[in-house]
Write a protein that holds these residues in place. Structure first.
Motif, PDB file in Angstrom:
ATOM      1  N   VAL A  42     -85.729   3.301  52.987  1.00  0.00           N
ATOM      2  CA  VAL A  42     -86.027   2.043  53.654  1.00  0.00           C
ATOM      3  C   VAL A  42     -84.719   1.265  53.686  1.00  0.00           C
ATOM      4  O   VAL A  42     -84.036   1.161  52.666  1.00  0.00           O
ATOM      5  N   LYS A  44     -83.067  -2.354  54.230  1.00  0.00           N
ATOM      6  CA  LYS A  44     -83.541  -3.738  54.190  1.00  0.00           C
ATOM      7  C   LYS A  44     -82.387  -4.720  54.345  1.00  0.00           C
ATOM      8  O   LYS A  44     -81.447  -4.728  53.540  1.00  0.00           O
ATOM      9  N   ARG A  52     -88.742 -10.846  56.506  1.00  0.00           N
ATOM     10  CA  ARG A  52     -87.839  -9.926  57.188  1.00  0.00           C
ATOM     11  C   ARG A  52     -88.600  -8.782  57.835  1.00  0.00           C
ATOM     12  O   ARG A  52     -88.220  -8.291  58.890  1.00  0.00           O
ATOM     13  N   GLY A  53     -89.684  -8.359  57.167  1.00  0.00           N
ATOM     14  CA  GLY A  53     -90.478  -7.254  57.695  1.00  0.00           C
ATOM     15  C   GLY A  53     -90.901  -7.532  59.128  1.00  0.00           C
ATOM     16  O   GLY A  53     -90.649  -6.736  60.028  1.00  0.00           O
ATOM     17  N   VAL A  93     -91.039   4.390  49.308  1.00  0.00           N
ATOM     18  CA  VAL A  93     -92.126   4.488  48.340  1.00  0.00           C
ATOM     19  C   VAL A  93     -93.438   4.611  49.106  1.00  0.00           C
ATOM     20  O   VAL A  93     -93.639   3.932  50.110  1.00  0.00           O
ATOM     21  N   ILE A  95     -96.983   3.594  49.495  1.00  0.00           N
ATOM     22  CA  ILE A  95     -97.719   2.430  49.000  1.00  0.00           C
ATOM     23  C   ILE A  95     -99.229   2.657  49.055  1.00  0.00           C
ATOM     24  O   ILE A  95     -99.763   3.006  50.097  1.00  0.00           O
ATOM     25  N   GLU A  98    -100.671  -3.297  48.242  1.00  0.00           N
ATOM     26  CA  GLU A  98     -99.607  -4.295  48.083  1.00  0.00           C
ATOM     27  C   GLU A  98    -100.177  -5.502  47.344  1.00  0.00           C
ATOM     28  O   GLU A  98    -101.102  -6.151  47.812  1.00  0.00           O
ATOM     29  N   ASN A 190     -93.133  -9.500  45.838  1.00  0.00           N
ATOM     30  CA  ASN A 190     -94.094  -9.493  46.940  1.00  0.00           C
ATOM     31  C   ASN A 190     -93.613  -8.564  48.042  1.00  0.00           C
ATOM     32  O   ASN A 190     -92.778  -8.949  48.834  1.00  0.00           O
ATOM     33  N   PRO A 191     -94.094  -7.366  48.125  1.00  0.00           N
ATOM     34  CA  PRO A 191     -95.190  -6.868  47.296  1.00  0.00           C
ATOM     35  C   PRO A 191     -94.710  -6.240  45.989  1.00  0.00           C
ATOM     36  O   PRO A 191     -93.626  -5.700  45.906  1.00  0.00           O
ATOM     37  N   ASP A 204     -90.247  -5.678  46.570  1.00  0.00           N
ATOM     38  CA  ASP A 204     -89.423  -6.801  47.025  1.00  0.00           C
ATOM     39  C   ASP A 204     -89.277  -7.738  45.833  1.00  0.00           C
ATOM     40  O   ASP A 204     -90.198  -7.846  45.017  1.00  0.00           O
TER      41      ASP A 204
HETATM   42  P1  GDP Z   1     -90.061  -9.386  53.514  1.00  0.00           P
HETATM   43  O1  GDP Z   1     -90.827  -9.191  54.781  1.00  0.00           O
HETATM   44  O2  GDP Z   1     -88.778 -10.112  53.745  1.00  0.00           O
HETATM   45  O3  GDP Z   1     -90.865 -10.019  52.434  1.00  0.00           O
HETATM   46  O4  GDP Z   1     -89.626  -7.908  53.030  1.00  0.00           O
HETATM   47  P2  GDP Z   1     -90.366  -6.865  52.059  1.00  0.00           P
HETATM   48  O5  GDP Z   1     -89.356  -6.256  51.195  1.00  0.00           O
HETATM   49  O6  GDP Z   1     -91.511  -7.507  51.358  1.00  0.00           O
HETATM   50  O7  GDP Z   1     -90.902  -5.741  53.040  1.00  0.00           O
HETATM   51  C1  GDP Z   1     -91.861  -6.016  54.025  1.00  0.00           C
HETATM   52  C2  GDP Z   1     -92.872  -4.906  54.109  1.00  0.00           C
HETATM   53  O8  GDP Z   1     -92.228  -3.663  54.373  1.00  0.00           O
HETATM   54  C3  GDP Z   1     -93.626  -4.674  52.815  1.00  0.00           C
HETATM   55  O9  GDP Z   1     -94.712  -5.555  52.677  1.00  0.00           O
HETATM   56  C4  GDP Z   1     -94.079  -3.226  52.985  1.00  0.00           C
HETATM   57  O10 GDP Z   1     -95.278  -3.178  53.742  1.00  0.00           O
HETATM   58  C5  GDP Z   1     -92.951  -2.612  53.803  1.00  0.00           C
HETATM   59  N1  GDP Z   1     -92.090  -1.795  52.902  1.00  0.00           N
HETATM   60  C6  GDP Z   1     -91.030  -2.201  52.169  1.00  0.00           C
HETATM   61  N2  GDP Z   1     -90.540  -1.172  51.427  1.00  0.00           N
HETATM   62  C7  GDP Z   1     -91.319  -0.095  51.705  1.00  0.00           C
HETATM   63  C8  GDP Z   1     -91.349   1.268  51.257  1.00  0.00           C
HETATM   64  O11 GDP Z   1     -90.564   1.732  50.437  1.00  0.00           O
HETATM   65  N3  GDP Z   1     -92.310   2.070  51.786  1.00  0.00           N
HETATM   66  C9  GDP Z   1     -93.225   1.630  52.697  1.00  0.00           C
HETATM   67  N4  GDP Z   1     -94.133   2.454  53.158  1.00  0.00           N
HETATM   68  N5  GDP Z   1     -93.236   0.365  53.136  1.00  0.00           N
HETATM   69  C10 GDP Z   1     -92.301  -0.491  52.651  1.00  0.00           C
END
Ligand code: GDP
Ligand code: MN
Length: 380
Positions: A42, A44, A52-53, A93, A95, A98, A190-191, A204
């Motif tokens: 992933v 990021k 960011r997602g 990973v 999941i 979450e 989160n998550p 995160d």
């Molecule tokens: P945010 O949107 O800035 O809070 O960034 P996050 O790190 O929380 O990532 C957003 C979303 O991406 C998460 O809620 C997950 O659904 C997805 N995500 C992040 N890392 C992974 C990973 O390793 N595997 C999978 N399947 N989804 C991920």
């Protein structure tokens, strides 16, 4: 001060909280190399804004080549106005669920509180707005600190199996120690993912450190200011109290009380402040000029409201500073002035000579500023 995700995860890892394996990359080549070591990854974007997602800043790559392409794409982009300069490249990973887990300061209760929810992955602000009943709170007695019953409560709220109790206890205990050691206002996962094979992993991480305690952490103190806007940084340099908000009326006042009263009054009459700047007492025309320049060049400020109660602050100095600023900046944003007190007559004369008028009633000035902001917004 907000820490980046990768910094927050470094801390988490040191305190024994499981995070995905990964490394920071600042070029597509580096990202490709890390992906070569980790397999599916992933990528990021490391920015301090949330969500960011949804904004496309979290992307999955199946191969090192794909990681290269995505990294090139992300590293030349901005997310909600913030340039992406680094990526965190982590093993992907699987999941299962979450979850949301944070420890934050409840100032009214004067306590840290764990916020716990089964609905992770959604931003906490949105969660609080839409499903307030889905956020469970566990308050921490400052004398006692973290104790294991809190983990049992979290386990129940999160619907996790008893076998995970030691793990939840370890994570929550570590969060408390991080909050103490770093004077953190927020430690958030989160998550927090329950993986497909039943482990807990902080996917995160976000740590916010209390600015007033930075002197205890020289390595963080050095980073102070990096998350501020140029306007905030400039205002700090000049020694003004300054706060960014999201409306369109710029506000300059003298003294914290008058500033707060002005903010209240703007909201009361239906306006929205863009920011406010407190000149403090006895500002010279040079300082007023710098303050006004800062406000007049701020892109969100449609109209500037200056509200001065002259005591040790002299109205003529303020008026001179405003006039000089408009001359120097050269943009013609409307300015509404209210002044009263020391050297008021001279202040008014200076403004009038320059074609500006000063109100003496605060309400009138506030209403006028709101009216102008509305006219501009409906015109453009
Ligand atoms: P945010 O949107 O800035 O809070 O960034 P996050 O790190 O929380 O990532 C957003 C979303 O991406 C998460 O809620 C997950 O659904 C997805 N995500 C992040 N890392 C992974 C990973 O390793 N595997 C999978 N399947 N989804 C991920
Ligand atoms: Mn997140």
């Amino acid at each position: 001060m907000k820490l980046y995700e990768y910094e927050s995860k470094e801390i988490a890892l040191r305190y024994g909280i499981p995070v995905p394996r990964g490394r920071v990359a600042s070029s597509p080549d580096e990202a490709q190399q890390v992906a070569g070591e980790l397999g599916a990854v992933v990528l990021k974007a490391q920015v301090l804004v949330g969500g960011r997602g949804l904004a496309g800043g979290v992307r999955i790559a199946e191969s090192p080549e794909e990681a290269y392409a995505i990294a090139r794409d992300l590293l030349s982009s901005s997310i909600r106005g913030e340039r992406v300069e680094r990526l965190l490249v982590e093993e992907r990973v699987c999941i299962g669920r979450e979850l949301y887990l944070s420890l934050t300061l409840d100032r009214a209760a004067r306590r840290l509180v764990y916020l716990i929810s089964e609905m992770g992955g959604v931003e906490i602000e949105e969660l609080a707005r839409r499903y307030p009943e889905k956020i469970h709170r566990v308050y921490v007695d400052p004398v006692v600190g973290y104790t294991d019953y809190m983990a049992r409560e979290a386990l129940r709220v999160l619907n996790l199996p008893w076998s995970l109790l030691p793990e939840v206890a370890k994570i929550m205990g570590a969060m408390f120690r991080i909050a103490m050691d770093y004077d953190a206002e927020l430690v958030e996962f989160n998550p927090l993912a329950l993986t497909c094979d039943g482990r807990l992993v902080a996917l995160d991480a976000k740590v916010i450190v209390d600015d007033n305690a930075l002197f205890r952490r020289p390595e963080l103190q050095r980073l102070y200011g990096r998350d501020m806007s140029d306007y905030e940084r400039r205002a700090r340099e000049l020694g003004f109290s300054y706060v960014e908000l999201d409306g369109d009326i710029g506000v300059i006042c003298n003294g914290a009380g008058l500033t707060m009263a002005t903010m209240d009054s703007i909201l009361y009459f239906g306006g929205r402040p863009a920011n406010f700047l407190d000149l403090g007492g006895g500002a010279s025309s040079e300082r007023v000029r710098e303050a006004a320049k800062l406000m007049l060049t701020h892109p969100r400020v449609r109209v500037l409201l200056v509200n001065i109660f002259g005591g040790i602050t002299r109205c003529d100095e303020v008026a001179r500073g405003i006039v000089e600023a408009t001359k120097e900046v050269g943009v013609s944003k409307p300015i509404v002035v209210r002044m009263l007190g020391t050297n008021e007559e001279e202040g008014r004369r200076i403004l009038t000579e320059y074609g500006m008028q000063a109100f003496s009633e605060m309400d009138e000035a506030v209403r006028r500023a709101i009216e102008i902001a509305r006219q501009i917004s409906s015109a453009g």
